[in-house]
Structures are given as structure tokens and as C-alpha cells.
Write a protein that holds these residues in place. Structure first.
Motif, PDB file in Angstrom:
ATOM      1  N   TYR A  35       0.846  -1.185   0.000  1.00  0.00           N
ATOM      2  CA  TYR A  35       0.000   0.000   0.000  1.00  0.00           C
ATOM      3  C   TYR A  35       0.876   1.228   0.000  1.00  0.00           C
ATOM      4  O   TYR A  35       2.006   1.205   0.478  1.00  0.00           O
ATOM      5  CB  TYR A  35      -0.869   0.052   1.266  1.00  0.00           C
ATOM      6  CG  TYR A  35      -1.888  -1.053   1.376  1.00  0.00           C
ATOM      7  CD1 TYR A  35      -1.562  -2.275   1.950  1.00  0.00           C
ATOM      8  CD2 TYR A  35      -3.193  -0.862   0.934  1.00  0.00           C
ATOM      9  CE1 TYR A  35      -2.498  -3.286   2.059  1.00  0.00           C
ATOM     10  CE2 TYR A  35      -4.144  -1.876   1.047  1.00  0.00           C
ATOM     11  CZ  TYR A  35      -3.781  -3.085   1.607  1.00  0.00           C
ATOM     12  OH  TYR A  35      -4.718  -4.089   1.718  1.00  0.00           O
ATOM     13  N   GLN A  37       0.522   5.333   1.349  1.00  0.00           N
ATOM     14  CA  GLN A  37      -0.316   6.195   2.174  1.00  0.00           C
ATOM     15  C   GLN A  37       0.049   7.647   1.900  1.00  0.00           C
ATOM     16  O   GLN A  37       1.203   8.056   2.074  1.00  0.00           O
ATOM     17  CB  GLN A  37      -0.124   5.884   3.659  1.00  0.00           C
ATOM     18  CG  GLN A  37      -1.077   6.642   4.570  1.00  0.00           C
ATOM     19  CD  GLN A  37      -0.954   6.203   6.024  1.00  0.00           C
ATOM     20  OE1 GLN A  37       0.113   5.816   6.486  1.00  0.00           O
ATOM     21  NE2 GLN A  37      -2.072   6.244   6.759  1.00  0.00           N
ATOM     22  N   GLY A  40      -4.668  12.673   3.277  1.00  0.00           N
ATOM     23  CA  GLY A  40      -5.997  12.920   2.733  1.00  0.00           C
ATOM     24  C   GLY A  40      -6.529  11.827   1.825  1.00  0.00           C
ATOM     25  O   GLY A  40      -7.693  11.878   1.417  1.00  0.00           O
ATOM     26  N   LEU A  41      -5.690  10.843   1.511  1.00  0.00           N
ATOM     27  CA  LEU A  41      -6.120   9.780   0.590  1.00  0.00           C
ATOM     28  C   LEU A  41      -6.179   8.418   1.247  1.00  0.00           C
ATOM     29  O   LEU A  41      -6.638   7.451   0.631  1.00  0.00           O
ATOM     30  CB  LEU A  41      -5.176   9.715  -0.613  1.00  0.00           C
ATOM     31  CG  LEU A  41      -5.165  10.932  -1.520  1.00  0.00           C
ATOM     32  CD1 LEU A  41      -4.132  10.760  -2.624  1.00  0.00           C
ATOM     33  CD2 LEU A  41      -6.549  11.166  -2.131  1.00  0.00           C
ATOM     34  N   GLY A  42      -5.698   8.310   2.447  1.00  0.00           N
ATOM     35  CA  GLY A  42      -5.705   7.005   3.104  1.00  0.00           C
ATOM     36  C   GLY A  42      -4.697   6.066   2.478  1.00  0.00           C
ATOM     37  O   GLY A  42      -3.755   6.483   1.806  1.00  0.00           O
ATOM     38  N   LEU A  43      -4.901   4.786   2.676  1.00  0.00           N
ATOM     39  CA  LEU A  43      -4.013   3.781   2.077  1.00  0.00           C
ATOM     40  C   LEU A  43      -4.625   3.266   0.786  1.00  0.00           C
ATOM     41  O   LEU A  43      -5.810   2.940   0.736  1.00  0.00           O
ATOM     42  CB  LEU A  43      -3.819   2.601   3.031  1.00  0.00           C
ATOM     43  CG  LEU A  43      -2.867   2.831   4.185  1.00  0.00           C
ATOM     44  CD1 LEU A  43      -3.634   3.220   5.422  1.00  0.00           C
ATOM     45  CD2 LEU A  43      -2.055   1.567   4.459  1.00  0.00           C
ATOM     46  N   GLN A  45      -4.079   0.434  -2.351  1.00  0.00           N
ATOM     47  CA  GLN A  45      -3.376  -0.810  -2.645  1.00  0.00           C
ATOM     48  C   GLN A  45      -2.656  -0.730  -3.985  1.00  0.00           C
ATOM     49  O   GLN A  45      -3.238  -0.312  -4.994  1.00  0.00           O
ATOM     50  CB  GLN A  45      -4.350  -1.972  -2.646  1.00  0.00           C
ATOM     51  CG  GLN A  45      -3.678  -3.336  -2.692  1.00  0.00           C
ATOM     52  CD  GLN A  45      -4.669  -4.471  -2.652  1.00  0.00           C
ATOM     53  OE1 GLN A  45      -5.650  -4.484  -3.385  1.00  0.00           O
ATOM     54  NE2 GLN A  45      -4.429  -5.438  -1.777  1.00  0.00           N
ATOM     55  N   TYR A  48      -1.018  -6.998  -4.859  1.00  0.00           N
ATOM     56  CA  TYR A  48      -1.161  -8.010  -3.837  1.00  0.00           C
ATOM     57  C   TYR A  48      -0.809  -9.371  -4.403  1.00  0.00           C
ATOM     58  O   TYR A  48      -0.726  -9.555  -5.631  1.00  0.00           O
ATOM     59  CB  TYR A  48      -2.572  -8.015  -3.226  1.00  0.00           C
ATOM     60  CG  TYR A  48      -3.685  -8.400  -4.171  1.00  0.00           C
ATOM     61  CD1 TYR A  48      -4.309  -7.436  -4.961  1.00  0.00           C
ATOM     62  CD2 TYR A  48      -4.143  -9.712  -4.246  1.00  0.00           C
ATOM     63  CE1 TYR A  48      -5.344  -7.777  -5.812  1.00  0.00           C
ATOM     64  CE2 TYR A  48      -5.182 -10.055  -5.094  1.00  0.00           C
ATOM     65  CZ  TYR A  48      -5.785  -9.081  -5.881  1.00  0.00           C
ATOM     66  OH  TYR A  48      -6.806  -9.420  -6.727  1.00  0.00           O
ATOM     67  N   MET A  50      -1.638 -13.602  -3.656  1.00  0.00           N
ATOM     68  CA  MET A  50      -2.362 -14.622  -2.903  1.00  0.00           C
ATOM     69  C   MET A  50      -1.467 -15.785  -2.493  1.00  0.00           C
ATOM     70  O   MET A  50      -1.782 -16.523  -1.567  1.00  0.00           O
ATOM     71  CB  MET A  50      -3.542 -15.147  -3.720  1.00  0.00           C
ATOM     72  CG  MET A  50      -4.620 -14.108  -3.991  1.00  0.00           C
ATOM     73  SD  MET A  50      -5.355 -13.495  -2.467  1.00  0.00           S
ATOM     74  CE  MET A  50      -6.205 -14.957  -1.885  1.00  0.00           C
ATOM     75  N   LYS A  57      -2.820  -6.793  -9.671  1.00  0.00           N
ATOM     76  CA  LYS A  57      -2.807  -5.354  -9.504  1.00  0.00           C
ATOM     77  C   LYS A  57      -3.842  -4.906  -8.487  1.00  0.00           C
ATOM     78  O   LYS A  57      -4.938  -5.453  -8.402  1.00  0.00           O
ATOM     79  CB  LYS A  57      -3.100  -4.668 -10.843  1.00  0.00           C
ATOM     80  CG  LYS A  57      -2.045  -4.896 -11.898  1.00  0.00           C
ATOM     81  CD  LYS A  57      -2.434  -4.226 -13.211  1.00  0.00           C
ATOM     82  CE  LYS A  57      -1.364  -4.466 -14.269  1.00  0.00           C
ATOM     83  NZ  LYS A  57      -1.744  -3.834 -15.563  1.00  0.00           N
ATOM     84  N   GLY A  58      -3.449  -3.873  -7.741  1.00  0.00           N
ATOM     85  CA  GLY A  58      -4.393  -3.214  -6.860  1.00  0.00           C
ATOM     86  C   GLY A  58      -4.994  -2.020  -7.559  1.00  0.00           C
ATOM     87  O   GLY A  58      -5.194  -2.028  -8.773  1.00  0.00           O
ATOM     88  N   ASP A  59      -5.226  -0.955  -6.816  1.00  0.00           N
ATOM     89  CA  ASP A  59      -5.865   0.233  -7.380  1.00  0.00           C
ATOM     90  C   ASP A  59      -4.897   1.194  -8.052  1.00  0.00           C
ATOM     91  O   ASP A  59      -5.285   1.939  -8.943  1.00  0.00           O
ATOM     92  CB  ASP A  59      -6.619   0.986  -6.274  1.00  0.00           C
ATOM     93  CG  ASP A  59      -7.788   0.175  -5.752  1.00  0.00           C
ATOM     94  OD1 ASP A  59      -7.975   0.127  -4.512  1.00  0.00           O
ATOM     95  OD2 ASP A  59      -8.504  -0.431  -6.576  1.00  0.00           O
ATOM     96  N   LEU A  88       4.529   7.280   1.664  1.00  0.00           N
ATOM     97  CA  LEU A  88       4.816   6.328   2.731  1.00  0.00           C
ATOM     98  C   LEU A  88       4.258   4.980   2.293  1.00  0.00           C
ATOM     99  O   LEU A  88       3.062   4.869   1.999  1.00  0.00           O
ATOM    100  CB  LEU A  88       4.169   6.799   4.035  1.00  0.00           C
ATOM    101  CG  LEU A  88       4.336   5.921   5.274  1.00  0.00           C
ATOM    102  CD1 LEU A  88       5.809   5.720   5.605  1.00  0.00           C
ATOM    103  CD2 LEU A  88       3.606   6.561   6.462  1.00  0.00           C
ATOM    104  N   PHE A  90       3.622   0.817   2.773  1.00  0.00           N
ATOM    105  CA  PHE A  90       3.435  -0.240   3.762  1.00  0.00           C
ATOM    106  C   PHE A  90       3.257  -1.577   3.081  1.00  0.00           C
ATOM    107  O   PHE A  90       2.508  -1.703   2.109  1.00  0.00           O
ATOM    108  CB  PHE A  90       2.198   0.017   4.632  1.00  0.00           C
ATOM    109  CG  PHE A  90       2.376   1.116   5.628  1.00  0.00           C
ATOM    110  CD1 PHE A  90       1.857   2.376   5.381  1.00  0.00           C
ATOM    111  CD2 PHE A  90       3.069   0.885   6.810  1.00  0.00           C
ATOM    112  CE1 PHE A  90       2.017   3.403   6.302  1.00  0.00           C
ATOM    113  CE2 PHE A  90       3.237   1.911   7.736  1.00  0.00           C
ATOM    114  CZ  PHE A  90       2.718   3.163   7.473  1.00  0.00           C
ATOM    115  N   LEU A  98      -8.086 -11.376   3.056  1.00  0.00           N
ATOM    116  CA  LEU A  98      -8.544 -10.201   3.786  1.00  0.00           C
ATOM    117  C   LEU A  98      -9.558 -10.520   4.867  1.00  0.00           C
ATOM    118  O   LEU A  98      -9.891  -9.658   5.673  1.00  0.00           O
ATOM    119  CB  LEU A  98      -9.130  -9.192   2.802  1.00  0.00           C
ATOM    120  CG  LEU A  98      -8.084  -8.589   1.868  1.00  0.00           C
ATOM    121  CD1 LEU A  98      -8.750  -7.688   0.855  1.00  0.00           C
ATOM    122  CD2 LEU A  98      -7.041  -7.835   2.650  1.00  0.00           C
TER     123      LEU A  98
END
Lengths: 113, 111
Positions: A35, A37, A40-43, A45, A48, A50, A57-59, A88, A90, A98
Motif C-alpha cells: 500500500y 499512504q 488525505g487519501l488514506g491507504l 493498494q 497483492y 495470494m 494489480k491493486g488500485d 509512505l 506499507f 482479507l
């Protein structure tokens, strides 16, 4: 101690210079994720995985690559970093997905000049 | 794209006060998680709610999942300085394997 370890914690680099942020977990988790961060946008992705050799792909995957050759490691690769990738980062893992507890690393603060 | 809106963005209160943080969406989520993040560290999971209408308690923290599974709230009773941090909600997306995070609520509890 069960943990997700990211390295480095801080990284300053210049535009276009390839870099890798490492992520390792010692809990035998199948699911791992990256992720970013931003204020103002949060985390959000990035990618990922499995399981070994399975990534998706994430977002916000543009400009990033990942690999999952071993279960414990999930490195994040920036082939040609740009200033808009200053963020930042993570890494996180869970046993299968999940619907199970997600463990986060301590983060990598990246600055691209 | 599923979005989660958290409110308020910032909250500064005195020790002993109560507070509620909200997490809202127009989308349905399979489950909703609440995290707390301290400076220099990654988020730490507090709770996961799965069933519409579910209420979970963790000491002075009460979490509720909306009946329609589109929203959630976190209520803290008698806040303490140790509660200070960034609170994040995250919903498990409709397609699975993705967590959609809210932007977070920064809580500061003054002694």
C-alpha cells in the motif's frame, strides 16, 4: 517475534534511479500486499499476492512491479521512480486473505527528487 | 470504485470526553475493519465487523456495522491520552482480495 519487516525505513532518491523496497514476513502467510499512504487519501493498494508466483494489480499499480518467488518475501520495485511516487509505503500480510487479520510493516518513507 | 468517507478528519478533545468517528459509503462491503495507527508505525487491526447491525466492544471502544453494511461507527467512551492516533476504517471490496481504506480520522486527546 511474528512480524512484517520492511527495508529501508527511509529512502531519498532521484528521478529515474531504480530502487527496491524489501518486505519479509516470518508468519508463513500466503497473502501479501503493498500500500501507499498519502495525506488525505488514506491507504491505496498497489499490488497483492495470494501465494507464491501469484500476483495481481491493486488500485494504483502504475510505475510499480512486484515479485513473489518465495512465500516470505514480496519486494516492491520502482524501475524509474518519479516525484509523484514520493509517499509512505506499507507492506502487509495475512494467513490467507482479507477475511483474516492483516499485519502491517512499519513503513518506508520514500522521497523522489 | 468503492469509496469510504470518514468523518471527522480531525478531532481534538479533552480527556474523559466521549467521541464518535463515522465511516460511510454508498457501496456494500463484505466486512469492515477498524485500524489504529501511531506515528512511525503501520496500522494495527482493532476489530472486524462482518454482519449487518453487528456491535463489537473492545474495552472503551464500541464498533457498529450498519444494517445495510454500507457504514460503520467507532465510539470511544471516556477518551484517554493513550487513545491518540490515526483511526482508519477499511472495507473488504465487492470483488474480494482488496481493502478500501478511508482517509482516516486524526484523534488527539489532551490531558
Amino acid at each position: 517475534e511474528a512480524q512484517v519487516t520492511q527495508n529501508p525505513r527511509y529512502l531519498i532518491t532521484v528521478t529515474g534511479k531504480k530502487l527496491t523496497v524489501t518486505c519479509s514476513q516470518n508468519m508463513n502467510h500466503e497473502y501479501m500486499s503493498w500500500y501507499r499512504q498519502d495525506p488525505g487519501l488514506g491507504l491505496r493498494q498497489i499490488y497483492y499476492s495470494m501465494n507464491v508466483e501469484v500476483t495481481d494489480k491493486g488500485d494504483v499499480p502504475e510505475g510499480y512491479k512486484v515479485s513473489r518467488k518465495e512465500k516470505r518475501n514480496f519486494p516492491l520495485i520502482l524501475e524509474s521512480p518519479s516525484p509523484n511516487q514520493t509517499s509512505l509505503y506499507f507492506c502487509a500480510s495475512s494467513f490467507r486473505g482479507l477475511n483474516e487479520k492483516l499485519f502491517f510493516g512499519s513503513g518506508t518513507q520514500l522521497s523522489v527528487l | 470504485t468503492q469509496l469510504l468517507k470518514q468523518s471527522p478528519q480531525f478531532l481534538s478533545i479533552q480527556e474523559g470526553e466521549n467521541l464518535t468517528v463515522y465511516c460511510n459509503s454508498s457501496s456494500v462491503f463484505s466486512s469492515l475493519q477498524w485500524y489504529r495507527q501511531e506515528p512511525g508505525e503501520g496500522p494495527v487491526l482493532l476489530v472486524t465487523v462482518v454482519t449487518g447491525g453487528e456491535v463489537k466492544k473492545l474495552k472503551r471502544l464500541t464498533f457498529q456495522f450498519g444494517d445495510a453494511r454500507k457504514d460503520s461507527s467507532l465510539h470511544i467512551t471516556a477518551a484517554q491520552p493513550g487513545d491518540t492516533g490515526l483511526y482508519l476504517c477499511a472495507g473488504e471490496g465487492e470483488y474480494g482480495n482488496k481493502l478500501v481504506f478511508g482517509a482516516g480520522t486524526i484523534l488527539r486527546v489532551k490531558s
